[in-house]
Design a protein around this motif. Structure first.
Motif, PDB file in Angstrom:
ATOM      1  N   SER A  12      15.699 -10.851   7.098  1.00  0.00           N
ATOM      2  CA  SER A  12      14.880 -10.431   5.960  1.00  0.00           C
ATOM      3  C   SER A  12      15.677  -9.513   5.034  1.00  0.00           C
ATOM      4  N   PRO A  13      15.451  -9.650   3.720  1.00  0.00           N
ATOM      5  CA  PRO A  13      16.195  -8.799   2.784  1.00  0.00           C
ATOM      6  C   PRO A  13      15.758  -7.350   2.886  1.00  0.00           C
ATOM      7  N   HIS A  14      16.645  -6.470   2.512  1.00  0.00           N
ATOM      8  CA  HIS A  14      16.366  -5.049   2.524  1.00  0.00           C
ATOM      9  C   HIS A  14      15.678  -4.663   1.220  1.00  0.00           C
ATOM     10  N   LEU A  15      15.195  -3.440   1.132  1.00  0.00           N
ATOM     11  CA  LEU A  15      14.485  -2.986  -0.060  1.00  0.00           C
ATOM     12  C   LEU A  15      15.359  -3.009  -1.312  1.00  0.00           C
ATOM     13  N   GLN A  16      16.683  -2.925  -1.143  1.00  0.00           N
ATOM     14  CA  GLN A  16      17.558  -2.949  -2.308  1.00  0.00           C
ATOM     15  C   GLN A  16      17.524  -4.318  -3.001  1.00  0.00           C
ATOM     16  N   ILE A  17      17.122  -5.340  -2.287  1.00  0.00           N
ATOM     17  CA  ILE A  17      17.097  -6.695  -2.836  1.00  0.00           C
ATOM     18  C   ILE A  17      15.869  -6.899  -3.722  1.00  0.00           C
ATOM     19  N   TYR A  18      14.746  -6.316  -3.323  1.00  0.00           N
ATOM     20  CA  TYR A  18      13.499  -6.540  -4.038  1.00  0.00           C
ATOM     21  C   TYR A  18      13.527  -5.873  -5.411  1.00  0.00           C
ATOM     22  N   ARG A  19      12.957  -6.582  -6.385  1.00  0.00           N
ATOM     23  CA  ARG A  19      12.790  -6.029  -7.731  1.00  0.00           C
ATOM     24  C   ARG A  19      11.457  -5.281  -7.743  1.00  0.00           C
ATOM     25  N   ARG A  20      11.483  -4.054  -8.208  1.00  0.00           N
ATOM     26  CA  ARG A  20      10.250  -3.263  -8.241  1.00  0.00           C
ATOM     27  C   ARG A  20       9.324  -3.805  -9.328  1.00  0.00           C
ATOM     28  N   THR A  21       8.089  -4.051  -8.951  1.00  0.00           N
ATOM     29  CA  THR A  21       7.095  -4.546  -9.899  1.00  0.00           C
ATOM     30  C   THR A  21       5.909  -3.586  -9.911  1.00  0.00           C
ATOM     31  N   LEU A  22       5.084  -3.709 -10.926  1.00  0.00           N
ATOM     32  CA  LEU A  22       3.900  -2.861 -11.029  1.00  0.00           C
ATOM     33  C   LEU A  22       2.977  -3.092  -9.840  1.00  0.00           C
ATOM     34  N   THR A  23       2.790  -4.345  -9.446  1.00  0.00           N
ATOM     35  CA  THR A  23       1.888  -4.626  -8.340  1.00  0.00           C
ATOM     36  C   THR A  23       2.413  -4.057  -7.023  1.00  0.00           C
ATOM     37  N   MET A  24       3.726  -4.057  -6.862  1.00  0.00           N
ATOM     38  CA  MET A  24       4.327  -3.458  -5.669  1.00  0.00           C
ATOM     39  C   MET A  24       4.084  -1.948  -5.664  1.00  0.00           C
ATOM     40  N   MET A  25       4.280  -1.310  -6.800  1.00  0.00           N
ATOM     41  CA  MET A  25       4.071   0.130  -6.896  1.00  0.00           C
ATOM     42  C   MET A  25       2.590   0.485  -6.725  1.00  0.00           C
ATOM     43  N   MET A  26       1.703  -0.367  -7.224  1.00  0.00           N
ATOM     44  CA  MET A  26       0.268  -0.122  -7.063  1.00  0.00           C
ATOM     45  C   MET A  26      -0.126  -0.210  -5.586  1.00  0.00           C
ATOM     46  N   SER A  27       0.465  -1.132  -4.866  1.00  0.00           N
ATOM     47  CA  SER A  27       0.190  -1.246  -3.440  1.00  0.00           C
ATOM     48  C   SER A  27       0.648   0.009  -2.703  1.00  0.00           C
ATOM     49  N   ILE A  28       1.825   0.492  -3.039  1.00  0.00           N
ATOM     50  CA  ILE A  28       2.342   1.709  -2.421  1.00  0.00           C
ATOM     51  C   ILE A  28       1.462   2.901  -2.792  1.00  0.00           C
ATOM     52  N   MET A  29       1.053   2.983  -4.068  1.00  0.00           N
ATOM     53  CA  MET A  29       0.219   4.106  -4.509  1.00  0.00           C
ATOM     54  C   MET A  29      -1.170   4.060  -3.875  1.00  0.00           C
ATOM     55  N   HIS A  30      -1.684   2.865  -3.607  1.00  0.00           N
ATOM     56  CA  HIS A  30      -2.985   2.754  -2.959  1.00  0.00           C
ATOM     57  C   HIS A  30      -2.917   3.376  -1.561  1.00  0.00           C
ATOM     58  N   ARG A  31      -1.837   3.111  -0.869  1.00  0.00           N
ATOM     59  CA  ARG A  31      -1.656   3.708   0.453  1.00  0.00           C
ATOM     60  C   ARG A  31      -1.434   5.220   0.347  1.00  0.00           C
ATOM     61  N   ALA A  32      -0.631   5.635  -0.626  1.00  0.00           N
ATOM     62  CA  ALA A  32      -0.340   7.060  -0.798  1.00  0.00           C
ATOM     63  C   ALA A  32      -1.599   7.837  -1.182  1.00  0.00           C
ATOM     64  N   THR A  33      -2.434   7.268  -2.041  1.00  0.00           N
ATOM     65  CA  THR A  33      -3.663   7.970  -2.416  1.00  0.00           C
ATOM     66  C   THR A  33      -4.626   8.029  -1.243  1.00  0.00           C
ATOM     67  N   GLY A  34      -4.603   7.034  -0.369  1.00  0.00           N
ATOM     68  CA  GLY A  34      -5.411   7.096   0.847  1.00  0.00           C
ATOM     69  C   GLY A  34      -5.005   8.274   1.712  1.00  0.00           C
ATOM     70  N   ILE A  35      -3.698   8.495   1.838  1.00  0.00           N
ATOM     71  CA  ILE A  35      -3.192   9.636   2.602  1.00  0.00           C
ATOM     72  C   ILE A  35      -3.575  10.946   1.902  1.00  0.00           C
ATOM     73  N   ALA A  36      -3.457  10.980   0.576  1.00  0.00           N
ATOM     74  CA  ALA A  36      -3.818  12.184  -0.183  1.00  0.00           C
ATOM     75  C   ALA A  36      -5.305  12.503  -0.032  1.00  0.00           C
ATOM     76  N   LEU A  37      -6.131  11.478   0.015  1.00  0.00           N
ATOM     77  CA  LEU A  37      -7.565  11.711   0.198  1.00  0.00           C
ATOM     78  C   LEU A  37      -7.851  12.291   1.579  1.00  0.00           C
ATOM     79  N   TYR A  38      -7.082  11.879   2.550  1.00  0.00           N
ATOM     80  CA  TYR A  38      -7.213  12.445   3.888  1.00  0.00           C
ATOM     81  C   TYR A  38      -6.945  13.952   3.843  1.00  0.00           C
ATOM     82  N   ALA A  39      -5.855  14.335   3.175  1.00  0.00           N
ATOM     83  CA  ALA A  39      -5.504  15.757   3.050  1.00  0.00           C
ATOM     84  C   ALA A  39      -6.527  16.496   2.190  1.00  0.00           C
ATOM     85  N   GLY A  40      -7.002  15.852   1.130  1.00  0.00           N
ATOM     86  CA  GLY A  40      -7.993  16.472   0.257  1.00  0.00           C
ATOM     87  C   GLY A  40      -9.309  16.726   0.958  1.00  0.00           C
TER      88      GLY A  40
END
Length: 131
Positions: A12-40
């Motif tokens: 499988s390719p490493h993260l350096q291979i993947y092109r960053r897209t808005l949908t990829m960043m939104m998926s990551i942010m959805h997970r990150a905001t879930g963690i932030a809500l836990y802390a909040g």
């Protein structure tokens, strides 16, 4: 570990291979905001505990939340809540089997991001207007 499997094909390719897209960043942010809500939620529990403990302790917690750093944290918590909800609505629409074409996926990502920013600013403007 080698870069190829037993068959000689690449792994499988490493993260350096993947092109960053808005949908990829939104998926990551959805997970990150879930963690932030836990802390909040811990901040909410702290505030409620202070309200149940004593007036002096509640005033101290209110002072922390009312400071400029507390306001930034609360603004970030508000954005995380709204952004996570917008992402959840986006996923709910996908659960109905709609919006899977690339144009709709990209558009829903942009709408979710823009709406989360606009709604957060509107909520804080309304709250300051009421105060």
């Amino acid at each position: 570990m080698a870069n190829t499997g037993k068959s000689g094909r690449p792994l499988s390719p490493h993260l350096q291979i993947y092109r960053r897209t808005l949908t990829m960043m939104m998926s990551i942010m959805h997970r990150a905001t879930g963690i932030a809500l836990y802390a909040g939620t811990l901040l909410l529990v702290w505030w409620l505990t202070a309200a149940a403990t004593s007036d002096a302790y509640f005033d101290m917690v209110q002072g922390v939340f009312g400071s400029w750093i507390g306001q930034i944290v609360l603004f970030g918590f508000t954005w995380a809540l709204v952004h996570h909800a917008a992402g959840g609505i986006r996923h709910l629409i996908w659960d109905t089997g709609r919006g899977f074409d690339l144009v709709s996926v990209e558009a829903s990502a942009r709408i979710a991001l823009a709406s989360s920013i606009i709604i957060t600013i509107a909520l804080w403007a309304f709250a300051y207007g009421v105060m």
